[in-house]
Design a protein around this motif. Sequence first.
Motif, short mmCIF file in Angstrom:
data_model
loop_
_atom_site.label_atom_id
_atom_site.label_comp_id
_atom_site.label_asym_id
_atom_site.label_seq_id
_atom_site.Cartn_x
_atom_site.Cartn_y
_atom_site.Cartn_z
N HIS A 92 0.69 -0.96 -0.02
CA HIS A 92 -0.01 0.16 -0.14
C HIS A 92 0.87 1.17 -0.03
O HIS A 92 1.86 1.17 0.99
CB HIS A 92 -0.91 0.03 1.13
CG HIS A 92 -1.79 -1.52 1.52
ND1 HIS A 92 -2.85 -1.45 0.76
CD2 HIS A 92 -1.37 -2.54 2.16
CE1 HIS A 92 -3.28 -2.84 1.06
NE2 HIS A 92 -2.37 -3.17 2.05
N TRP A 93 0.37 2.16 -1.03
CA TRP A 93 1.40 3.34 -0.85
C TRP A 93 0.69 4.39 0.10
O TRP A 93 -0.61 4.53 0.04
CB TRP A 93 1.20 4.12 -2.45
CG TRP A 93 2.00 5.35 -2.42
CD1 TRP A 93 3.28 5.35 -2.36
CD2 TRP A 93 1.27 6.70 -2.19
NE1 TRP A 93 3.60 6.76 -2.56
CE2 TRP A 93 2.58 7.51 -2.32
CE3 TRP A 93 0.05 7.05 -2.29
CZ2 TRP A 93 2.16 9.06 -2.22
CZ3 TRP A 93 -0.09 8.56 -2.30
CH2 TRP A 93 0.91 9.39 -2.39
N VAL A 94 1.43 5.16 0.85
CA VAL A 94 1.07 6.10 1.82
C VAL A 94 1.86 7.40 1.38
O VAL A 94 2.87 7.36 0.90
CB VAL A 94 1.19 5.86 3.22
CG1 VAL A 94 0.41 4.61 3.65
CG2 VAL A 94 2.79 5.68 3.69
N LYS A 95 1.20 8.65 1.47
CA LYS A 95 1.77 9.88 1.04
C LYS A 95 2.91 10.09 2.23
O LYS A 95 2.93 9.86 3.34
CB LYS A 95 1.13 10.87 1.41
CG LYS A 95 1.51 12.34 0.83
CD LYS A 95 0.52 13.73 1.06
CE LYS A 95 1.21 14.42 0.47
NZ LYS A 95 0.36 15.71 0.71
N GLY A 96 4.15 10.44 1.73
CA GLY A 96 5.39 10.71 2.34
C GLY A 96 5.11 11.81 3.39
O GLY A 96 4.35 12.73 3.00
N HIS A 97 5.70 11.72 4.35
CA HIS A 97 5.62 12.56 5.53
C HIS A 97 4.33 13.13 5.91
O HIS A 97 3.95 14.10 6.33
CB HIS A 97 6.26 14.17 5.05
CG HIS A 97 7.67 13.84 4.58
ND1 HIS A 97 8.91 13.80 5.50
CD2 HIS A 97 8.25 13.84 3.32
CE1 HIS A 97 9.76 13.30 4.57
NE2 HIS A 97 9.56 13.50 3.42
N SER A 98 3.44 11.81 5.98
CA SER A 98 2.14 11.79 6.40
C SER A 98 1.97 11.98 7.91
O SER A 98 2.85 11.82 8.65
CB SER A 98 1.32 10.56 5.98
OG SER A 98 1.83 9.26 6.75
N GLU A 99 0.62 12.21 8.43
CA GLU A 99 0.51 12.21 9.78
C GLU A 99 0.50 11.17 10.51
O GLU A 99 0.23 10.94 11.65
CB GLU A 99 -0.82 13.30 9.99
CG GLU A 99 -0.47 14.69 9.58
CD GLU A 99 0.84 15.33 10.37
OE1 GLU A 99 0.91 15.05 11.36
OE2 GLU A 99 1.80 15.93 9.74
N GLN A 100 0.36 9.75 9.71
CA GLN A 100 0.26 8.58 10.28
C GLN A 100 1.45 8.40 11.30
O GLN A 100 2.42 8.38 10.84
CB GLN A 100 0.23 7.84 8.88
CG GLN A 100 0.01 6.18 9.48
CD GLN A 100 -0.27 5.19 8.50
OE1 GLN A 100 0.65 5.41 7.51
NE2 GLN A 100 -1.38 4.40 8.58
N ALA A 101 1.33 8.03 12.41
CA ALA A 101 2.41 7.76 13.43
C ALA A 101 3.38 6.75 13.08
O ALA A 101 4.44 6.94 13.27
CB ALA A 101 1.65 7.45 14.91
N GLN A 102 2.97 5.58 12.48
CA GLN A 102 3.86 4.67 12.13
C GLN A 102 4.70 5.02 11.22
O GLN A 102 6.15 4.66 11.09
CB GLN A 102 3.20 3.30 11.82
CG GLN A 102 2.20 2.62 12.91
CD GLN A 102 0.89 3.23 13.05
OE1 GLN A 102 0.47 4.25 12.43
NE2 GLN A 102 0.02 2.58 13.60
N HIS A 103 4.22 5.80 10.30
CA HIS A 103 5.01 6.19 8.95
C HIS A 103 6.12 7.22 9.61
O HIS A 103 7.04 7.17 9.20
CB HIS A 103 4.25 6.53 7.98
CG HIS A 103 5.40 6.81 6.82
ND1 HIS A 103 5.55 7.94 6.27
CD2 HIS A 103 5.61 5.88 5.81
CE1 HIS A 103 6.42 7.72 5.19
NE2 HIS A 103 6.50 6.26 4.97
N ARG A 104 5.49 8.15 10.32
CA ARG A 104 6.51 8.97 10.79
C ARG A 104 7.64 8.42 11.62
O ARG A 104 8.97 8.63 11.57
CB ARG A 104 5.60 10.09 11.93
CG ARG A 104 5.10 11.07 11.02
CD ARG A 104 4.67 12.34 11.81
NE ARG A 104 4.15 11.96 13.39
CZ ARG A 104 3.08 11.95 13.75
NH1 ARG A 104 1.85 11.84 13.08
NH2 ARG A 104 2.86 11.49 14.97
N LEU A 105 7.36 7.36 12.46
CA LEU A 105 8.23 6.59 13.18
C LEU A 105 9.35 5.95 12.24
O LEU A 105 10.64 6.23 12.42
CB LEU A 105 7.85 5.56 13.70
CG LEU A 105 8.67 4.35 14.38
CD1 LEU A 105 9.60 5.03 15.58
CD2 LEU A 105 8.10 3.19 15.08
#
Length: 153
Positions: free
Chosen positions: A116-129
């Motif tokens: 799954h693609w997520v927007k870079g530098h998103s507000e999703q906590a796991q992706h920020r981690l």
Amino acid sequence: MQKVIIFTDGACKGNPGRGGIGYYLISDAGKTLKGSKSYLRTTSSRMELMAAIEALRLLKFPCKVELYTDSRYLADSVNKGWLNTWLASPFFLNRKNEDLWRRLANEMQKHQVSIHWVKGHSEQAQHRLVDRLASRACNSPKPLIDPGYFFKI
């Protein structure tokens, strides 16, 4: 079959330059694992692929995997079937990052993987981690040498 959610990110300071990967795994049993690695003389594309490869390598038995990445390069290549086309082509040997695409395909065969693609530098906590883990790894005092550098980055 156990379900695992994986978040990955790759970063690079310079292109080629010092790179880093970050990953965060969450099992359906609630167990988590996070980690990072750093590399010398690599590229951002290679780091995005390495993050996914290294995270999948951590799984000890076949799993149903939901892998989240901000790399369109990775997500589109798998989701749009390009990777399968490349692997079937006699010209794949000359493809950029062929070594990593083959490693990724090998790891994905062991599991049921959805990317799954997520927007870079998103507000999703796991992706920020994972973004922080990858960025910090770029500055690690003991980076690994990316073997792909010696061939064709």
